[in-house]
Write a protein that holds these residues in place. Structure first.
Motif, PDB file in Angstrom:
ATOM      1  N   GLU A 169     -13.119   8.869   6.190  1.00 45.91           N
ATOM      2  CA  GLU A 169     -11.747   8.622   5.462  1.00 45.91           C
ATOM      3  C   GLU A 169     -10.658   9.197   6.892  1.00 45.91           C
ATOM      4  O   GLU A 169      -9.543   8.573   7.113  1.00 45.91           O
ATOM      5  CB  GLU A 169     -11.342   9.705   4.868  1.00 45.91           C
ATOM      6  N   GLU A 190      -6.441   9.327  -3.092  1.00 45.37           N
ATOM      7  CA  GLU A 190      -5.814   8.475  -2.292  1.00 45.37           C
ATOM      8  C   GLU A 190      -4.467   9.174  -0.919  1.00 45.37           C
ATOM      9  O   GLU A 190      -4.012   8.795   0.182  1.00 45.37           O
ATOM     10  CB  GLU A 190      -5.211   7.258  -2.954  1.00 45.37           C
ATOM     11  N   GLN A 191      -4.324  10.451  -1.740  1.00 40.82           N
ATOM     12  CA  GLN A 191      -2.900  10.831  -1.883  1.00 40.82           C
ATOM     13  C   GLN A 191      -3.880  12.215  -0.069  1.00 40.82           C
ATOM     14  O   GLN A 191      -2.506  12.154   0.962  1.00 40.82           O
ATOM     15  CB  GLN A 191      -2.653  12.421  -2.874  1.00 40.82           C
ATOM     16  N   GLN A 222       2.670   2.292  -3.157  1.00 32.99           N
ATOM     17  CA  GLN A 222       1.261   2.719  -4.429  1.00 32.99           C
ATOM     18  C   GLN A 222       0.885   4.068  -3.857  1.00 32.99           C
ATOM     19  O   GLN A 222       0.533   4.748  -4.696  1.00 32.99           O
ATOM     20  CB  GLN A 222      -0.266   2.114  -4.342  1.00 32.99           C
ATOM     21  N   ILE A 223       0.862   4.356  -2.712  1.00 35.50           N
ATOM     22  CA  ILE A 223       0.964   5.404  -2.359  1.00 35.50           C
ATOM     23  C   ILE A 223       1.697   6.893  -2.613  1.00 35.50           C
ATOM     24  O   ILE A 223       1.358   7.695  -3.265  1.00 35.50           O
ATOM     25  CB  ILE A 223       0.844   5.868  -0.848  1.00 35.50           C
ATOM     26  N   TYR A 251      -5.870  10.912   1.937  1.00 35.30           N
ATOM     27  CA  TYR A 251      -5.908  10.403   2.857  1.00 35.30           C
ATOM     28  C   TYR A 251      -4.539   9.715   3.338  1.00 35.30           C
ATOM     29  O   TYR A 251      -4.527   9.481   4.317  1.00 35.30           O
ATOM     30  CB  TYR A 251      -6.513   8.988   2.634  1.00 35.30           C
ATOM     31  N   MET A 276       0.930  -1.220   0.470  1.00 37.36           N
ATOM     32  CA  MET A 276      -0.034  -0.201  -0.032  1.00 37.36           C
ATOM     33  C   MET A 276       0.417   1.142   0.089  1.00 37.36           C
ATOM     34  O   MET A 276       0.410   2.399  -0.793  1.00 37.36           O
ATOM     35  CB  MET A 276      -0.740  -0.467   1.525  1.00 37.36           C
TER      36      MET A 276
END
Length: 175
Positions: A139, A99-100, A4-5, A102, A1
């Motif tokens: 989130e 996502e970033q 990916q981030i 988060y 994960m």
């Protein structure tokens, strides 16, 4: 994960040179580092564990070497001390993907948890940043829980290493 981030951050921060120039990338990196400093300074007590966590997070999230991350943190601390509002930092982060956003909030929670105590001022800073970057409340909570678990796991690993070292020393002393 985390890979990916990190990849997502690289895409936004260092992606197409037509979209972002070097000063934009630096401004975004400085804004993220400044927000991490804001959390560490929120309780008016800079704990070495928070500083260590800031450095680790910047090297991981922004894919920087330790020296570059250290210099960025120094600059960010100055910016943070001179700031009058969180908006001056969050304004640079409008192009982040969900996502970033988060990942940034989770990183801020990790800094807050680094000293094993969440000060209400730290939580207030993180909550305000989450609102300014339009992160949903669920989130926000998910990031808080994830950061707590991550920090607890790291503490357990550090304790296990310390116990192993102590056992090795004890075994050497018995010889």
């Amino acid at each position: 994960m985390l890979t990916q981030i990190r990849s997502l951050f690289r895409q936004v921060l260092g992606g197409d040179s037509n979209q972002l120039d070097e000063s934009d990338i630096h401004a975004m990196n400085l804004a993220m580092a400044s927000l991490l400093c804001e959390v560490a300074n929120a309780d008016h007590n800079i704990d070495p564990r928070e500083e260590k966590t800031n450095l680790r997070l910047l090297t991981q999230l922004l894919d920087l070497n330790e020296d570059t991350a250290g210099q960025l943190l120094e600059d960010a601390l100055q910016e943070s001390c001179q700031s009058v509002s969180l908006y001056q930092f969050t304004d640079h982060l409008r192009d982040l993907l969900p996502e970033q956003r988060y990942a940034l909030i989770e990183a801020m929670w990790q800094v807050a948890y680094a000293d094993e105590h969440i000060d209400p001022q730290e939580e207030a800073v993180i909550r305000q940043v989450a609102e300014l970057i339009y992160l949903d409340h669920n989130e926000f909570i998910r990031a808080k829980i994830s950061a707590k678990k991550r920090i607890e796991h790291e503490c357990e690993c550090e304790q296990k290493k310390a116990n192993e070292i102590a056992a090795a020393h004890a075994a050497l002393n018995d010889l």
